[in-house]
Design a protein around this motif. Structure first.
Motif, PDB file in Angstrom:
ATOM      1  N   LEU A 186       0.816  -1.221   0.000  1.00  0.00           N
ATOM      2  CA  LEU A 186       0.000   0.000   0.000  1.00  0.00           C
ATOM      3  C   LEU A 186       0.846   1.266   0.000  1.00  0.00           C
ATOM      4  N   ARG A 187       1.930   1.280   0.742  1.00  0.00           N
ATOM      5  CA  ARG A 187       2.715   2.514   0.872  1.00  0.00           C
ATOM      6  C   ARG A 187       3.804   2.638  -0.177  1.00  0.00           C
ATOM      7  N   GLY A 188       4.456   1.520  -0.519  1.00  0.00           N
ATOM      8  CA  GLY A 188       5.539   1.569  -1.496  1.00  0.00           C
ATOM      9  C   GLY A 188       6.727   2.334  -0.947  1.00  0.00           C
ATOM     10  N   GLY A 189       7.605   2.785  -1.824  1.00  0.00           N
ATOM     11  CA  GLY A 189       8.734   3.620  -1.453  1.00  0.00           C
ATOM     12  C   GLY A 189       9.670   2.974  -0.455  1.00  0.00           C
ATOM     13  N   ARG A 190       9.994   3.722   0.590  1.00  0.00           N
ATOM     14  CA  ARG A 190      10.962   3.279   1.589  1.00  0.00           C
ATOM     15  C   ARG A 190      10.455   2.070   2.381  1.00  0.00           C
ATOM     16  N   VAL A 191       9.150   2.058   2.692  1.00  0.00           N
ATOM     17  CA  VAL A 191       8.577   0.919   3.430  1.00  0.00           C
ATOM     18  C   VAL A 191       8.735  -0.358   2.610  1.00  0.00           C
ATOM     19  N   GLU A 192       8.464  -0.269   1.324  1.00  0.00           N
ATOM     20  CA  GLU A 192       8.612  -1.431   0.452  1.00  0.00           C
ATOM     21  C   GLU A 192      10.067  -1.894   0.392  1.00  0.00           C
ATOM     22  N   GLY A 193      10.997  -0.956   0.370  1.00  0.00           N
ATOM     23  CA  GLY A 193      12.414  -1.311   0.357  1.00  0.00           C
ATOM     24  C   GLY A 193      12.847  -2.013   1.627  1.00  0.00           C
ATOM     25  N   VAL A 194      12.407  -1.496   2.774  1.00  0.00           N
ATOM     26  CA  VAL A 194      12.769  -2.111   4.056  1.00  0.00           C
ATOM     27  C   VAL A 194      12.179  -3.512   4.167  1.00  0.00           C
ATOM     28  N   ALA A 248       8.260 -14.178   6.082  1.00  0.00           N
ATOM     29  CA  ALA A 248       8.921 -13.343   5.079  1.00  0.00           C
ATOM     30  C   ALA A 248       8.412 -13.667   3.685  1.00  0.00           C
ATOM     31  N   PHE A 249       8.229 -14.941   3.397  1.00  0.00           N
ATOM     32  CA  PHE A 249       7.705 -15.341   2.088  1.00  0.00           C
ATOM     33  C   PHE A 249       6.278 -14.845   1.905  1.00  0.00           C
ATOM     34  N   LEU A 250       5.465 -14.961   2.954  1.00  0.00           N
ATOM     35  CA  LEU A 250       4.084 -14.462   2.882  1.00  0.00           C
ATOM     36  C   LEU A 250       4.045 -12.946   2.715  1.00  0.00           C
ATOM     37  N   ALA A 251       4.990 -12.246   3.330  1.00  0.00           N
ATOM     38  CA  ALA A 251       5.044 -10.791   3.166  1.00  0.00           C
ATOM     39  C   ALA A 251       5.327 -10.431   1.715  1.00  0.00           C
ATOM     40  N   ARG A 252       6.223 -11.165   1.067  1.00  0.00           N
ATOM     41  CA  ARG A 252       6.520 -10.889  -0.340  1.00  0.00           C
ATOM     42  C   ARG A 252       5.316 -11.185  -1.231  1.00  0.00           C
ATOM     43  N   ILE A 253       4.655 -12.303  -0.985  1.00  0.00           N
ATOM     44  CA  ILE A 253       3.473 -12.660  -1.785  1.00  0.00           C
ATOM     45  C   ILE A 253       2.374 -11.634  -1.568  1.00  0.00           C
ATOM     46  N   THR A 254       2.175 -11.219  -0.331  1.00  0.00           N
ATOM     47  CA  THR A 254       1.136 -10.227  -0.023  1.00  0.00           C
ATOM     48  C   THR A 254       1.431  -8.905  -0.703  1.00  0.00           C
ATOM     49  N   ARG A 255       2.676  -8.473  -0.647  1.00  0.00           N
ATOM     50  CA  ARG A 255       3.047  -7.210  -1.299  1.00  0.00           C
ATOM     51  C   ARG A 255       2.768  -7.257  -2.795  1.00  0.00           C
ATOM     52  N   GLY A 311      11.341  -5.447   1.720  1.00  0.00           N
ATOM     53  CA  GLY A 311      12.044  -6.301   0.767  1.00  0.00           C
ATOM     54  C   GLY A 311      13.377  -6.795   1.292  1.00  0.00           C
ATOM     55  N   VAL A 312      14.148  -5.906   1.928  1.00  0.00           N
ATOM     56  CA  VAL A 312      15.448  -6.296   2.473  1.00  0.00           C
ATOM     57  C   VAL A 312      15.273  -7.271   3.637  1.00  0.00           C
ATOM     58  N   VAL A 313      14.358  -6.948   4.555  1.00  0.00           N
ATOM     59  CA  VAL A 313      14.145  -7.823   5.721  1.00  0.00           C
ATOM     60  C   VAL A 313      13.665  -9.200   5.279  1.00  0.00           C
ATOM     61  N   SER A 314      12.715  -9.235   4.348  1.00  0.00           N
ATOM     62  CA  SER A 314      12.210 -10.535   3.897  1.00  0.00           C
ATOM     63  C   SER A 314      13.280 -11.315   3.142  1.00  0.00           C
ATOM     64  N   SER A 315      14.130 -10.633   2.383  1.00  0.00           N
ATOM     65  CA  SER A 315      15.215 -11.334   1.686  1.00  0.00           C
ATOM     66  C   SER A 315      16.200 -11.945   2.671  1.00  0.00           C
ATOM     67  N   VAL A 316      16.543 -11.199   3.706  1.00  0.00           N
ATOM     68  CA  VAL A 316      17.473 -11.723   4.719  1.00  0.00           C
ATOM     69  C   VAL A 316      16.857 -12.913   5.442  1.00  0.00           C
ATOM     70  N   LEU A 317      15.590 -12.814   5.809  1.00  0.00           N
ATOM     71  CA  LEU A 317      14.936 -13.915   6.524  1.00  0.00           C
ATOM     72  C   LEU A 317      14.770 -15.142   5.644  1.00  0.00           C
ATOM     73  N   LEU A 318      14.502 -14.935   4.357  1.00  0.00           N
ATOM     74  CA  LEU A 318      14.370 -16.073   3.448  1.00  0.00           C
ATOM     75  C   LEU A 318      15.714 -16.761   3.195  1.00  0.00           C
ATOM     76  N   ALA A 319      16.784 -15.982   3.200  1.00  0.00           N
ATOM     77  CA  ALA A 319      18.106 -16.541   2.910  1.00  0.00           C
ATOM     78  C   ALA A 319      18.750 -17.215   4.114  1.00  0.00           C
ATOM     79  N   THR A 320      18.231 -16.960   5.303  1.00  0.00           N
ATOM     80  CA  THR A 320      18.837 -17.518   6.510  1.00  0.00           C
ATOM     81  C   THR A 320      18.163 -18.839   6.861  1.00  0.00           C
ATOM     82  N   PRO A 321      18.920 -19.929   6.959  1.00  0.00           N
ATOM     83  CA  PRO A 321      18.323 -21.226   7.310  1.00  0.00           C
ATOM     84  C   PRO A 321      17.767 -21.215   8.730  1.00  0.00           C
TER      85      PRO A 321
END
Length: 194
Positions: free
Chosen positions: A7-15, A75-82, A17-27
């Protein structure tokens, strides 16, 4: 997180995206060990291992294992939801509702969330299999006796009756969850039940 990013995009979307990428990449075993080091050993907020006694103590003991197990799925659900929310925001019926003067809150609640939740429900149902498989690792990290550790012990001891029973329970749970997902589909969009 995914709804805010969509909904907000911009900086919120970037944050997000980074947090979800880190969580998805960490076993999960790395997340579990880090949570134990920080919250159990460092801060002393949670116990290191064991199931606990009684309902409240058991929930207290299961806090870190539950967080460990769910972070990658969340994190995966956050990406799908976005992605789903952004796709729905660009649809014609949303633009028509905006042109008719409806409030943005009404548009999001009535037109965006309902349609955007269908892929989220699908992925949630599929994530359950990953959570069940990931429970084996998490149970070993936190010294819990659960269905995952029972399954591993039965395989190592070649107890095929227990292996078959655990597989039957897991398959039944997966089928019931898929049935629940299908029921959610018909509740979200009655056109899908035809």
């Amino acid at each position: 997180m995914g709804l805010l990013a969509g909904l907000r995009g911009g900086r919120v979307e970037g944050v997000v995206g980074v947090v979800s990428s880190v969580l998805l990449a960490t076993p999960p075993f790395v997340v579990g060990v880090l949570l134990v080091i920080v919250f159990a050993l460092g801060l002393g907020w949670f116990p290191v291992f064991g199931p606990g006694d009684g309902l409240l103590d058991r929930l207290y003991h299961l806090t870190l294992p539950a967080i460990t197990l769910c972070l990658a799925s969340a994190a995966f659900l956050a990406r799908i939801t976005r992605a789903s929310v952004q796709e729905e925001l660009g649809r014609e019926h949303v633009e028509t509702a905006r042109a008719r003067g409806f409030a943005e809150r009404h548009i999001v609640r009535r037109h965006v969330l309902r349609n955007a939740s269908i892929p989220v429900v699908t992925v949630t149902g599929l994530n359950v299999a990953g959570l069940i498989a990931g429970s084996v690792v998490v149970e070993n990290i936190f010294a819990l006796d659960g269905i995952g550790s029972l399954f591993v012990r039965a395989i190592l001891q070649r107890d095929f009756a227990i292996v078959q029973a655990v597989v039957l329970v897991l398959v039944t749970a997966f089928v019931l969850i898929n049935l629940l997902v299908d029921l959610c589909y018909s509740a979200l969009d009655p056109r899908l039940s035809r």
